[in-house]
Design an enzyme around this catalytic site. Structure first.
Site, PDB file in Angstrom:
ATOM      1  N   SER A  13       0.841  -1.123   0.154  1.00  7.59           N
ATOM      2  CA  SER A  13      -0.109   0.015  -0.127  1.00  7.59           C
ATOM      3  C   SER A  13       0.956   1.278   0.216  1.00  7.59           C
ATOM      4  O   SER A  13       1.463   1.438   0.868  1.00  7.59           O
ATOM      5  CB  SER A  13      -0.778  -0.083   1.214  1.00  7.59           C
ATOM      6  OG  SER A  13      -1.391   1.342   1.404  1.00  7.59           O
ATOM      7  N   HIS A  38      -1.474  -1.428  -4.124  1.00  6.26           N
ATOM      8  CA  HIS A  38      -2.547  -1.072  -3.505  1.00  6.26           C
ATOM      9  C   HIS A  38      -2.480   0.437  -3.471  1.00  6.26           C
ATOM     10  O   HIS A  38      -1.702   1.125  -2.792  1.00  6.26           O
ATOM     11  CB  HIS A  38      -2.556  -1.582  -2.286  1.00  6.26           C
ATOM     12  CG  HIS A  38      -3.712  -1.620  -1.564  1.00  6.26           C
ATOM     13  ND1 HIS A  38      -5.151  -2.318  -1.810  1.00  6.26           N
ATOM     14  CD2 HIS A  38      -4.239  -0.751  -0.366  1.00  6.26           C
ATOM     15  CE1 HIS A  38      -6.033  -2.099  -0.955  1.00  6.26           C
ATOM     16  NE2 HIS A  38      -5.516  -1.037  -0.351  1.00  6.26           N
ATOM     17  N   ASP A  40      -4.827   3.663  -2.120  1.00  4.68           N
ATOM     18  CA  ASP A  40      -5.771   4.152  -1.104  1.00  4.68           C
ATOM     19  C   ASP A  40      -6.359   5.379  -1.530  1.00  4.68           C
ATOM     20  O   ASP A  40      -5.526   6.345  -1.129  1.00  4.68           O
ATOM     21  CB  ASP A  40      -5.193   3.962   0.260  1.00  4.68           C
ATOM     22  CG  ASP A  40      -4.922   2.512   0.801  1.00  4.68           C
ATOM     23  OD1 ASP A  40      -6.080   1.680   0.839  1.00  4.68           O
ATOM     24  OD2 ASP A  40      -3.897   2.256   1.111  1.00  4.68           O
ATOM     25  N   MET A  42      -8.810   8.287  -0.590  1.00  6.20           N
ATOM     26  CA  MET A  42      -9.616   8.519   0.642  1.00  6.20           C
ATOM     27  C   MET A  42     -10.178  10.225   0.553  1.00  6.20           C
ATOM     28  O   MET A  42      -9.470  11.125  -0.134  1.00  6.20           O
ATOM     29  CB  MET A  42      -8.884   8.778   1.909  1.00  6.20           C
ATOM     30  CG  MET A  42      -8.030   7.426   2.492  1.00  6.20           C
ATOM     31  SD  MET A  42      -7.379   7.609   3.932  1.00  6.20           S
ATOM     32  CE  MET A  42      -6.288   5.878   3.845  1.00  6.20           C
ATOM     33  N   HIS A  71      -8.281   1.247  -3.847  1.00  5.28           N
ATOM     34  CA  HIS A  71      -9.161   0.874  -2.499  1.00  5.28           C
ATOM     35  C   HIS A  71      -9.813   2.366  -2.422  1.00  5.28           C
ATOM     36  O   HIS A  71      -9.011   3.225  -1.921  1.00  5.28           O
ATOM     37  CB  HIS A  71      -8.320   0.349  -1.504  1.00  5.28           C
ATOM     38  CG  HIS A  71      -9.034   0.086  -0.173  1.00  5.28           C
ATOM     39  ND1 HIS A  71      -8.368   0.110   0.946  1.00  5.28           N
ATOM     40  CD2 HIS A  71     -10.581   0.126   0.072  1.00  5.28           C
ATOM     41  CE1 HIS A  71      -9.297   0.033   1.959  1.00  5.28           C
ATOM     42  NE2 HIS A  71     -10.513   0.230   1.468  1.00  5.28           N
ATOM     43  N   MET A  73     -11.947   4.694  -0.580  1.00  3.59           N
ATOM     44  CA  MET A  73     -12.547   5.102   1.055  1.00  3.59           C
ATOM     45  C   MET A  73     -13.240   6.319   0.445  1.00  3.59           C
ATOM     46  O   MET A  73     -12.861   7.347   0.883  1.00  3.59           O
ATOM     47  CB  MET A  73     -11.562   5.012   1.866  1.00  3.59           C
ATOM     48  CG  MET A  73     -11.054   3.677   2.394  1.00  3.59           C
ATOM     49  SD  MET A  73      -9.425   3.701   3.127  1.00  3.59           S
ATOM     50  CE  MET A  73      -8.451   3.739   1.524  1.00  3.59           C
ATOM     51  N   MET A 142     -11.461  -5.435   6.151  1.00  2.00           N
ATOM     52  CA  MET A 142     -10.706  -4.467   6.790  1.00  2.00           C
ATOM     53  C   MET A 142     -10.179  -5.223   7.855  1.00  2.00           C
ATOM     54  O   MET A 142     -11.182  -5.523   8.788  1.00  2.00           O
ATOM     55  CB  MET A 142     -11.294  -3.250   7.055  1.00  2.00           C
ATOM     56  CG  MET A 142     -11.554  -2.385   5.594  1.00  2.00           C
ATOM     57  SD  MET A 142      -9.949  -2.141   4.531  1.00  2.00           S
ATOM     58  CE  MET A 142      -9.015  -1.264   5.832  1.00  2.00           C
ATOM     59  N   ASP A 178      -6.458  -6.011   4.979  1.00  2.00           N
ATOM     60  CA  ASP A 178      -5.668  -4.846   4.659  1.00  2.00           C
ATOM     61  C   ASP A 178      -5.900  -4.075   6.107  1.00  2.00           C
ATOM     62  O   ASP A 178      -7.019  -4.012   6.596  1.00  2.00           O
ATOM     63  CB  ASP A 178      -6.704  -4.083   3.889  1.00  2.00           C
ATOM     64  CG  ASP A 178      -6.088  -2.729   3.477  1.00  2.00           C
ATOM     65  OD1 ASP A 178      -5.011  -2.144   4.185  1.00  2.00           O
ATOM     66  OD2 ASP A 178      -6.487  -1.771   2.893  1.00  2.00           O
ATOM     67  N   GLY A 200       1.322  -1.828   4.016  1.00  2.00           N
ATOM     68  CA  GLY A 200       1.663  -0.504   4.018  1.00  2.00           C
ATOM     69  C   GLY A 200       3.003  -0.443   4.719  1.00  2.00           C
ATOM     70  O   GLY A 200       4.196  -0.578   4.254  1.00  2.00           O
ATOM     71  N   SER A 201       2.966  -0.211   6.132  1.00  2.00           N
ATOM     72  CA  SER A 201       4.087   0.000   6.981  1.00  2.00           C
ATOM     73  C   SER A 201       4.962  -1.160   6.905  1.00  2.00           C
ATOM     74  O   SER A 201       6.378  -0.776   7.068  1.00  2.00           O
ATOM     75  CB  SER A 201       3.642   0.098   8.426  1.00  2.00           C
ATOM     76  OG  SER A 201       2.521   0.939   8.375  1.00  2.00           O
TER      77      SER A 201
HETATM   78  C1  DX5 Z   1      -6.083   1.927   5.497  1.00  2.00           C
HETATM   79  C2  DX5 Z   1      -5.626   1.715   4.288  1.00  2.00           C
HETATM   80  C3  DX5 Z   1      -4.591   0.513   4.335  1.00  2.00           C
HETATM   81  C4  DX5 Z   1      -3.403   1.078   4.916  1.00  2.00           C
HETATM   82  C5  DX5 Z   1      -2.600  -0.115   5.791  1.00  2.00           C
HETATM   83  O1  DX5 Z   1      -7.114   2.534   5.773  1.00  2.00           O
HETATM   84  O2  DX5 Z   1      -6.806   1.016   3.556  1.00  2.00           O
HETATM   85  O3  DX5 Z   1      -4.335   0.031   2.863  1.00  2.00           O
HETATM   86  O4  DX5 Z   1      -2.301   1.640   3.975  1.00  2.00           O
HETATM   87  O5  DX5 Z   1      -1.592   0.024   6.245  1.00  2.00           O
HETATM   88  P1  DX5 Z   1      -0.733  -0.806   7.256  1.00  2.00           P
HETATM   89  O6  DX5 Z   1      -0.473  -1.981   6.435  1.00  2.00           O
HETATM   90  O7  DX5 Z   1       0.372   0.108   7.835  1.00  2.00           O
HETATM   91  O8  DX5 Z   1      -1.589  -1.122   8.394  1.00  2.00           O
HETATM   92 ZN    ZN Z   2      -6.385  -0.135   1.800  1.00  2.00          ZN
END
Ligand code: DX5
Ligand code: ZN
Length: 220
Positions: A13, A38, A40, A42, A71, A73, A142, A178, A200-201
């Site tokens: 991500s 991925h 995101d 938002m 994705h 949101m 999620m 995710d 992500g992290s």
């Molecule tokens: C959160 C996102 C994720 C996010 C996950 O709302 O949908 O894709 O980047 O981040 P990590 O892997 O750091 O939890």
């Molecule tokens: Zn996501």
């Protein structure tokens, strides 16, 4: 083929990447073995955070041939689906919480030439997906409340992943997770039936290289 026995896909991500070098970051994880990227999106309404949309995705599309997984949101996804498809994403995932007419939205995503995904927040059940399975290419469970990276995995989501895996059965539907996915939590979600892991992290924040971080998740 059940979800757990499908080949695992790792989807970094970019939310956790260095946005100042977004193109380089996407290139780096692509070369490091990412199966999907991925993205995101938002809107600051469905979630209390803002990221990027179709113009930014379009600008980085030519960096790699790797599958772009958007994705959304976003509170009103229907009005912007076409823009995401035109930006070059292969998959679009919408949240069930904002889709009043889910089957229409999923059909529209496919009409636009993309694979159709549906995401469920931690507080949302999955029963309302049952009548749409023939229109779904991906179910995203999620494992944190969406909006931010770096949150802790919610272990109570494991039974939901199992429930979705059973619902999917032998259908050709990706079971994606995710939020809080790390080398520690990846074996748990795999065991519950997930085959598509967003991280992500754990990838962009890794002390080791992206290559090792992706490999660690894949082996987990
Ligand atoms: C959160 C996102 C994720 C996010 C996950 O709302 O949908 O894709 O980047 O981040 P990590 O892997 O750091 O939890
Ligand atoms: Zn996501």
């Amino acid at each position: 083929m059940s979800s757990a026995s499908k080949p695992v896909k790792i989807a970094p991500s970019v939310l956790a990447s260095d946005f100042g070098k977004l193109a380089d970051e996407i290139k780096a994880v692509s070369l490091a073995g990412a199966d999907w990227i991925h993205l995101d999106a938002m809107d600051g309404r469905f979630v209390p955070n803002l990221t990027f949309g179709p113009p930014v995705i379009k600008a980085v599309r030519e960096i790699t041939d790797v599958y772009f997984d958007a994705h959304l949101m976003i509170e009103d996804p229907d009005v912007i689906l076409e823009d995401f498809a035109s930006a070059g994403v292969q998959g679009i995932t919408v949240h069930v919480e904002v889709c009043t007419h889910l089957n229409r939205t999923l059909s529209r995503i496919r009409e636009l030439g993309c694979r159709a995904g549906v995401a469920v927040n931690p507080a949302t059940g999955v029963d309302s997906l049952a009548h749409c399975l023939h229109l779904i290419d991906l179910i995203l469970v999620m494992t944190v409340n969406p909006g931010f990276g770096g949150q802790d995995f919610i272990p109570e989501m494991l039974p939901k992943i199992e429930q979705v895996a059973t619902m999917i059965g032998n259908r050709d539907i990706q079971l994606q997770v995710d939020g809080g996915i790390t080398a520690k939590t990846a074996p748990l979600v795999r065991q519950a039936g997930a085959n598509n892991l967003v991280a992500g992290s754990a990838i962009f924040g890794a002390k080791e290289s992206y290559l090792e971080a992706i490999a660690a998740l894949r082996q987990a």
